[in-house]
Enzyme design. Sequence first.
Site, PDB file in Angstrom:
ATOM      1  N   LYS A 231       0.866  -1.019  -0.060  1.00 57.29           N
ATOM      2  CA  LYS A 231      -0.051  -0.060   0.116  1.00 57.29           C
ATOM      3  C   LYS A 231       1.034   1.321  -0.026  1.00 57.29           C
ATOM      4  CE  LYS A 231      -4.030  -1.901   2.092  1.00 57.29           C
ATOM      5  NZ  LYS A 231      -5.114  -1.762   3.228  1.00 57.29           N
ATOM      6  N   ARG A 265      -3.418 -10.245   5.528  1.00 60.06           N
ATOM      7  CA  ARG A 265      -3.989 -10.099   3.971  1.00 60.06           C
ATOM      8  C   ARG A 265      -2.823  -9.600   3.177  1.00 60.06           C
ATOM      9  NH1 ARG A 265      -6.797  -6.737   0.666  1.00 60.06           N
ATOM     10  NH2 ARG A 265      -8.295  -7.750  -0.685  1.00 60.06           N
TER      11      ARG A 265
END
Length: 285
Positions: A231, A265
């Site tokens: 991210k 995740r």
Amino acid sequence: MAENNFFEVKQSLNIKGKIFNLNTPKVMGILNITPDSFYSGSRTNSIKEALIKTEGFLKEGASFIDIGGYSSRPGATHIAEDEELARIIPIVEALNKHLPEAIISIDTFRAKIAEESVFTGAHIINDISAGEMDNKMFETIAKIQVPYIIMHMQGTPQTMQKNPVYNNVLLDVVDYFAKKVAALKALNVHDVIIDPGFGFGKTIEHNYELLSHMEDFKIFKLPILAGFSRKGMIHKVLGTSAAEALNGTTVLNTVALQKGAKILRVHDVKEAVECIKLIELLQLQ
């Protein structure tokens, strides 16, 4: 010792009548059935490719496969429910047929898709909006009784990164989960997992403040999912790109595990599994 008992986290999930243990943290592999996910390496364009990726994830040690048919990157294009459904259901059917050992999570905020996916063979619902974007979601989860991941997000994928503001990001997110968890308990939803929502309606500073205090979420005594994989909170700090953010992802996964995360995740399963093995050994000493 008393404090440890007080904050003891729920260590199992009921997945279609079978108890799944979370004593050791687990890895969730990301399978994006979308043409516009922020990390191009995660985009999956066919059933064949989905089967190949899933088989690889399972061999590398993934416990869950998270299928998403709606891109939730900042500013993502909104798609119709029917289009999302058309992307997801054939993949669920194929995985059930060819890789029946896979535990399938569906990344959706829509109640209809949650219900139809579970009817088709999915096992878990992963809702980025925790019921905020579909007021039928909570009652649907109560009806289908599958593990339910609730994530904190300020706004929607289209608006969430437009100047997110909090009074106190940690207290605001804790309060948000307190209300959500109470509502779900009132509906007799038994298996809830919380996800602080790194990158969803938060500045870089907000993200790192939440990570710094992530152990505070143990107060809910529920499993915590951490999703940092590749991210912007990593590559924007380092001045690189999502394609170059694996090392940073592993660093943050390590911190999250030390602070109590039970599910990672990720796009890169092998590296996350290795991270868990090393931290588990460290914590035994």
